[in-house]
Design a protein around this motif. Structure first.
Motif, short mmCIF file in Angstrom:
data_model
loop_
_atom_site.label_atom_id
_atom_site.label_comp_id
_atom_site.label_asym_id
_atom_site.label_seq_id
_atom_site.Cartn_x
_atom_site.Cartn_y
_atom_site.Cartn_z
N GLN A 283 1.80 3.13 -12.51
CA GLN A 283 1.35 3.95 -11.39
C GLN A 283 -0.14 4.27 -11.51
OE1 GLN A 283 3.27 4.90 -8.64
NE2 GLN A 283 1.29 5.56 -7.80
N SER A 284 -0.58 4.55 -12.73
CA SER A 284 -2.00 4.89 -12.93
C SER A 284 -2.89 3.69 -12.65
CB SER A 284 -2.23 5.42 -14.34
OG SER A 284 -1.94 4.43 -15.32
N TYR B 92 -2.04 1.21 -10.57
CA TYR B 92 -1.90 1.03 -9.11
C TYR B 92 -2.83 1.98 -8.36
CZ TYR B 92 0.44 1.25 -4.52
OH TYR B 92 0.74 1.26 -3.17
N ASP B 93 -2.96 3.21 -8.86
CA ASP B 93 -3.78 4.22 -8.19
C ASP B 93 -5.26 3.88 -8.17
OD1 ASP B 93 -1.57 5.74 -7.55
OD2 ASP B 93 -1.74 7.05 -9.30
N ARG C 119 6.59 -3.96 -8.33
CA ARG C 119 7.50 -2.83 -8.12
C ARG C 119 8.95 -3.27 -7.98
NH1 ARG C 119 10.93 -0.02 -7.99
NH2 ARG C 119 11.25 2.04 -7.05
N THR D 246 4.81 5.38 -15.38
CA THR D 246 3.55 6.11 -15.15
C THR D 246 2.31 5.27 -15.47
OG1 THR D 246 3.72 7.07 -17.37
CG2 THR D 246 4.60 8.37 -15.53
N SER E 281 0.81 -1.23 0.00
CA SER E 281 0.00 0.00 0.00
C SER E 281 0.84 1.27 0.00
CB SER E 281 -0.93 0.00 1.21
OG SER E 281 -0.20 -0.03 2.42
N ALA E 282 2.16 1.13 -0.04
CA ALA E 282 3.04 2.31 0.02
C ALA E 282 4.04 2.32 -1.13
CB ALA E 282 3.78 2.34 1.35
N LEU E 283 3.62 1.83 -2.29
CA LEU E 283 4.52 1.74 -3.43
C LEU E 283 4.46 2.98 -4.32
CD1 LEU E 283 3.76 -1.97 -4.48
CD2 LEU E 283 5.76 -1.16 -3.22
N GLN E 284 5.56 3.23 -4.99
CA GLN E 284 5.62 4.26 -6.03
C GLN E 284 6.31 3.65 -7.24
OE1 GLN E 284 4.55 7.51 -6.23
NE2 GLN E 284 3.50 7.29 -4.25
N PHE E 285 5.66 3.76 -8.40
CA PHE E 285 6.20 3.20 -9.63
C PHE E 285 6.83 4.28 -10.49
CE2 PHE E 285 3.13 0.11 -8.22
CZ PHE E 285 3.65 -1.12 -8.61
N GLU E 286 7.98 3.98 -11.06
CA GLU E 286 8.60 4.90 -12.01
C GLU E 286 7.83 4.92 -13.32
OE1 GLU E 286 12.64 3.71 -12.42
OE2 GLU E 286 13.13 4.03 -10.30
#
Length: 386
Positions: A204-205, A207-208, A342, A201, A194-199
């Protein structure tokens, strides 16, 4: 096997494990500080694998590199398995398995726990003998057998044998805390997922779009429901998919391998998770075992010597237990897949796998939660939770 002779003949650094409990169970394996770059193609990786084997096993240290052959056995979605065959000075051919950990897998796997479990499981006849450990992998004796396919697990005779072996597996004692780890692991996966950030995009979209509040509520609901079932706590494999089952057809011997996710957990989770794996990586859940197929498995699990004497009551109870924990299995691997999406460089659609597992969870949840609550009500259990 020849591999055992190698281990006994080594004079390199040896770590002796076992017998600290006074059980007479001692195992030794070799240690190396070398690592292998998993991203290399096999031809470029081969010299390093040969160097590693020479470093681990003294009696191979002076052999010419031409005496070694290296081939890929399996390219899973977290590990790479290699078969190394060596022509010794005597002319004898010996094979070992080199398992390379996928990059960043330590993020979700407790390697110390795995090594602790391997020695006791190996002594009980499960898996391959551990011969050596290096920076990003291990070397084990080679098992002469074929890896099962998901369709194999549905064959009645194989399903019965898997059930019998699982019964034995669940009786192995692994020293240390015997507290069940399932929900600790799932909540740990949740915190990380629940705390991931993807390079990327695009990733990431996608995941969001995931509602982690919803997932957290689902975890708590299934955790509470399964807690009412009084499922026995056992040392569980937790990843009994077809790729971790091997069969020597000439000897009729079945092997369980790869204990990376092994931990004390609930019996029903190990069984329900295994049933989910009938679907394979493609997640074809039309292959999920029918009630009749499950009962066949349960009979051989509960009473391996007298499967026909298992009572209907026991069959029903294990059916409810396994299929309720089956839901927990979907949550476990869905969250695992997000972390892998990730962290892993392996070319696999982990994000897509998350949705396949979570969607199947939502599809099956009402059916099996209703079944569990009805069973609990009839059994006089869980009244305070209604």
């Amino acid at each position: 096997m020849g591999a055992e002779k190698i281990c006994n003949g080594c004079t390199d650094v040896v770590e002796v494990v076992g017998d600290e409990d006074g059980d007479g169970n001692t195992e030794s394996y070799q240690l190396s500080t070398l690592s292998v770059d998993l991203s290399l193609p096999l031809p470029a990786m081969t010299p390093r694998i040969i160097e590693l084997c020479k470093d681990l096993f003294k009696e191979w240290s002076e052999l010419d590199g031409s005496r070694f052959s290296v081939e890929t056995v399996s390219g899973g979605i977290t590990n790479k398995l290699l078969k190394v065959t060596v022509e010794e000075e005597s002319g004898t051919y010996v094979s070992v398995t080199v398992r390379l950990y996928g990059p960043n897998t330590d993020y979700v796997i407790d390697r110390d726990r795995e090594l602790q479990a391997i020695k006791y499981l190996s002594a009980a006849g499960f898996g391959a003998k551990l011969l050596g450990v290096f920076k990003n992998g291990m070397v084990q004796s080679f098992i002469h057998a074929r890896t099962l396919e998901p369709s194999d697990m549905r064959k009645p005779e194989l399903a019965a044998e898997i059930a019998k072996q699982l019964n034995k597996f669940h009786k192995v004692y692994i020293p240390g805390s015997s507290e069940p780890q399932l929900w600790n692991e799932i909540l740990k996966f949740y915190e990380k997922a629940s705390a991931l950030q993807f390079e990327d995009t695009g990733k990431q979209s996608i995941y969001d779009t995931i509602s982690f509040k919803e997932i957290h509520n689902e975890i708590l609901e299934i955790k509470e429901l399964t807690s009412l079932l009084n499922a026995p706590v056992v040392f569980a494999h937790n990843d009994l998919l077809s790729g971790n089952l091997m069969l020597n057809e000439e000897e009729g011997r079945l092997y369980f391998i790869d204990f990376e996710y092994g931990s004390y957990s609930y019996r029903g989770f190990d069984i329900g998770n295994h049933f989910n794996e009938y679907a394979g990586y493609d997640c074809d859940y039309s292959c999920y075992p029918s009630k009749e197929e499950q009962y066949h498995f349960f009979r051989h699990y509960l009473q391996p010597e007298k499967p026909d004497e298992v009572s209907q009551k026991d069959l029903e109870a294990l059916y409810v237990e396994s299929n309720t924990f089956m839901l927990a299995s979907h949550l476990y691997w869905a969250l695992w897949a997000l972390i892998q999406a990730r962290m892993s460089p392996i070319d696999f659609d982990y994000l897509g796998y998350f949705f396949l597992r979570y969607d199947e969870y939502k599809k099956q949840k009402e059916t099996y939660c209703t079944l569990a609550r009805s069973f609990l009500a009839r059994s006089g259990l869980g009244r305070s939770s209604a």
